[in-house]
Design a protein around this motif. Structure first.
Motif, mmCIF file in Angstrom:
data_model
loop_
_atom_site.group_PDB
_atom_site.id
_atom_site.type_symbol
_atom_site.label_atom_id
_atom_site.label_comp_id
_atom_site.label_asym_id
_atom_site.label_seq_id
_atom_site.Cartn_x
_atom_site.Cartn_y
_atom_site.Cartn_z
ATOM 1 N N GLU A 125 4.581 51.359 39.128
ATOM 2 C CA GLU A 125 4.517 51.339 40.754
ATOM 3 C C GLU A 125 3.487 52.418 41.102
ATOM 4 O O GLU A 125 2.645 52.154 42.256
ATOM 5 C CB GLU A 125 5.755 51.311 41.330
ATOM 6 C CG GLU A 125 6.562 50.002 40.941
ATOM 7 C CD GLU A 125 6.038 48.843 41.370
ATOM 8 O OE1 GLU A 125 5.253 48.782 42.325
ATOM 9 O OE2 GLU A 125 6.635 47.862 40.766
ATOM 10 N N LYS A 126 3.459 53.304 40.339
ATOM 11 C CA LYS A 126 2.654 54.519 40.849
ATOM 12 C C LYS A 126 1.021 54.217 40.432
ATOM 13 O O LYS A 126 0.209 54.372 41.472
ATOM 14 C CB LYS A 126 2.916 55.722 39.907
ATOM 15 C CG LYS A 126 2.341 57.165 40.461
ATOM 16 C CD LYS A 126 2.814 57.532 41.771
ATOM 17 C CE LYS A 126 2.322 58.808 42.344
ATOM 18 N NZ LYS A 126 0.823 59.096 42.525
ATOM 19 N N ALA A 127 0.923 53.254 39.391
ATOM 20 C CA ALA A 127 -0.492 52.926 39.388
ATOM 21 C C ALA A 127 -1.010 51.788 40.407
ATOM 22 O O ALA A 127 -1.995 52.151 41.015
ATOM 23 C CB ALA A 127 -0.783 52.344 37.927
ATOM 24 N N ARG A 128 -0.056 50.993 40.767
ATOM 25 C CA ARG A 128 -0.412 50.031 41.929
ATOM 26 C C ARG A 128 -0.827 50.860 43.234
ATOM 27 O O ARG A 128 -1.670 50.542 43.867
ATOM 28 C CB ARG A 128 0.884 49.194 42.282
ATOM 29 C CG ARG A 128 1.108 47.973 41.251
ATOM 30 C CD ARG A 128 1.742 47.194 41.760
ATOM 31 N NE ARG A 128 2.395 45.979 40.706
ATOM 32 C CZ ARG A 128 3.269 45.955 39.922
ATOM 33 N NH1 ARG A 128 4.492 46.714 40.109
ATOM 34 N NH2 ARG A 128 3.353 44.684 39.201
ATOM 35 N N THR A 129 0.185 51.982 43.629
ATOM 36 C CA THR A 129 -0.155 52.715 44.739
ATOM 37 C C THR A 129 -1.538 53.605 44.621
ATOM 38 O O THR A 129 -2.178 53.634 45.606
ATOM 39 C CB THR A 129 0.993 53.645 45.067
ATOM 40 O OG1 THR A 129 1.553 54.356 44.229
ATOM 41 C CG2 THR A 129 2.082 52.723 45.464
ATOM 42 N N ASP A 130 -1.576 54.126 43.437
ATOM 43 C CA ASP A 130 -2.706 55.001 43.243
ATOM 44 C C ASP A 130 -4.102 54.159 43.315
ATOM 45 O O ASP A 130 -5.078 54.720 43.964
ATOM 46 C CB ASP A 130 -2.666 55.545 42.020
ATOM 47 C CG ASP A 130 -1.653 56.661 41.822
ATOM 48 O OD1 ASP A 130 -1.281 57.073 42.896
ATOM 49 O OD2 ASP A 130 -1.306 57.238 40.858
ATOM 50 N N LYS A 131 -3.911 53.020 42.901
ATOM 51 C CA LYS A 131 -5.156 52.150 42.780
ATOM 52 C C LYS A 131 -5.558 51.777 44.384
ATOM 53 O O LYS A 131 -6.750 51.902 44.720
ATOM 54 C CB LYS A 131 -4.819 50.753 42.357
ATOM 55 C CG LYS A 131 -6.124 49.747 42.341
ATOM 56 C CD LYS A 131 -5.568 48.520 41.377
ATOM 57 C CE LYS A 131 -6.878 47.534 41.374
ATOM 58 N NZ LYS A 131 -6.486 46.235 40.675
ATOM 59 N N GLN A 132 -4.578 51.267 45.309
ATOM 60 C CA GLN A 132 -4.709 51.062 46.538
ATOM 61 C C GLN A 132 -5.037 52.206 47.439
ATOM 62 O O GLN A 132 -6.058 51.991 48.331
ATOM 63 C CB GLN A 132 -3.620 50.367 47.287
ATOM 64 C CG GLN A 132 -3.250 48.752 46.738
ATOM 65 C CD GLN A 132 -4.291 47.993 46.424
ATOM 66 O OE1 GLN A 132 -5.326 47.853 47.538
ATOM 67 N NE2 GLN A 132 -4.634 47.460 45.257
#
Length: 411
Positions: free
Chosen positions: A392-399
């Motif tokens: 989930e952190k990777a998803r938010t960091d990407k956006q």
């Protein structure tokens, strides 16, 4: 088989529609921010105030009116002069007022770019706060799900302890793990309230109002390649556009300084009231010839200094733009690196989470049917929790990286 494909297609369309709905929800929050945020209102009103300068500077100087009363009337051939009215108007050199207007217009445009920069920066902050809210909410859900799993493990451990198959240490270990997670869950819930208040304050609405975040964040890729994005930043960044407009204003300001070296003109008219004299019985109004004057700028050093001042400012602005361009390129490289890293982590943790979940299932089966090391189950459970959160952190960091790059591009 056809029914199976229909179900898969329906689930896919439902996921796509939920992602689009979530993005629309974020856009709605951005619209509320644009309408309500006090800082943005301040920047916009500064721009509107700057627009009001142009009508002021392009107007002619106020005409001068004078009234003179003769305490001791001056006798003339047609009678004694009693009082006099004078009116005059100054006219600057041709093109001076237009040049001043152009300075004001370009300055106002630079203020507008400052407003747009503030809006882009604020939107990026709102998006980042939204992503943080999403991640924290997912962390709460993942932690609660992990607690449920640990509760199942604890019941299993209690059964094996009561059967005399394992030591009570297994039960104690899992109880400690549950206590740690419950404490972490309480912190996450407190953090959710803080993030909600901070987000709503950006929108300038009720701080306790609930924020709608998606069940799963979209994973859209950045649409441009690296060089195209960098070119867009150089062309469309509001800070750079603002500096360009300030440079144009300085060119007009230099023109104003040069025009001020030229003469200015004055046209006037005198109207004298003449009373009753010895040679006339009723008094006569006497009109004098219109007066014409010229203001000659003899002390030219100050105008040369004004021109030189603008030249120095132009050099300073050119250096400022070069420095700002370098800084923006550095920020872009950092965020492009973060974007690429988030894409890699997203792929990595999807695989790692799947493997960890499979491993945990196998360990749970082995433990329930034998006397396997319970410590290994807890270690794998921590990995499942970790990879869930990291995904989930990777998803938010990407956006968040995409959001910042869009901000640098002036969006």
């Amino acid at each position: 088989m056809k029914n199976k494909y229909k179900i898969i297609f329906a689930l896919l369309m439902l996921l796509i529609s939920s992602v689009i709905s979530a993005q629309d929800e974020l856009n709605r929050y951005l619209g509320i921010t644009a309408e309500n945020n006090p800082e943005l209102k301040a920047r916009f009103n500064e721009y509107m105030a700057a627009l009001e300068v142009a009508p002021q500077v392009k107007a002619l100087p106020d005409p001068q009116l004078a009234f003179g009363y003769f305490i001791q009337p001056v006798e003339t051939r047609v009678g004694p002069q009693q009082f006099k009215l004078s009116a005059s108007q100054m006219f600057p050199w041709f093109g001076t007022l237009k040049a001043k207007e152009n300075v004001a217009i370009q300055t106002a445009k630079a203020k507008y770019e400052l407003f747009e920069e503030s809006k882009s920066k604020l939107f990026n902050t709102v998006r980042n706060n939204y992503f943080n809210l999403y991640f924290n909410q997912k962390a709460i859900a993942i932690t609660m799900e992990n607690l449920d799993i640990l509760q199942v493990f604890r019941k299993l451990a209690i059964i094996k302890v009561e059967a005399g198959l394992v030591s009570s240490v297994d039960e104690y270990r899992i109880s400690m793990e549950i206590n740690d997670l419950e404490n972490q869950l309480a912190l996450l819930k407190d953090q959710q309230l803080v993030l909600t208040i901070a987000f709503n304050n950006l929108l300038n609405i009720d701080g306790q109002a609930p924020v709608d975040v998606p069940d799963q964040l979209w994973t859209d890729d950045f649409p441009l390649n690296k060089q195209a994005a960098l070119d867009s930043i150089v062309q469309k960044n509001h800070q750079l556009l603002g500096i360009d407009l300030q440079q144009e204003a300085l060119q007009y300001k230099k023109e104003v300084a040069r025009l001020m070296e030229k003469p200015s003109f004055k046209i006037g008219l005198d109207y004298t009231i003449v009373g009753k004299g010895e040679n006339n019985m009723v008094g006569t109004d006497a009109f004098l010839f219109p007066s014409v004057g010229v203001t000659i700028p003899l002390y030219r050093n100050k105008y040369k200094a004004m021109v030189q001042e603008v030249a120095y400012l132009e050099t300073a602005k050119a250096s400022e733009k070069a420095d700002k361009t370098n800084m923006l390129e550095t920020l872009f490289e950092i965020n492009w690196k973060d974007y690429q890293d988030a894409v890699r982590r997203l792929s990595l943790y999807e695989k790692q989470l799947e493997l960890a979940q499979k491993s945990l299932t196998l360990l749970e089966t082995d433990y329930s049917t034998g006397n396997k090391n319970f410590e290994e189950i807890l270690r794998m459970d921590r990995k499942v929790l970790k990879y869930n959160l990291e995904l989930e952190k990777a998803r938010t960091d990407k956006q968040a990286s995409i959001s910042f790059i869009n901000y640098l591009m002036g969006k």
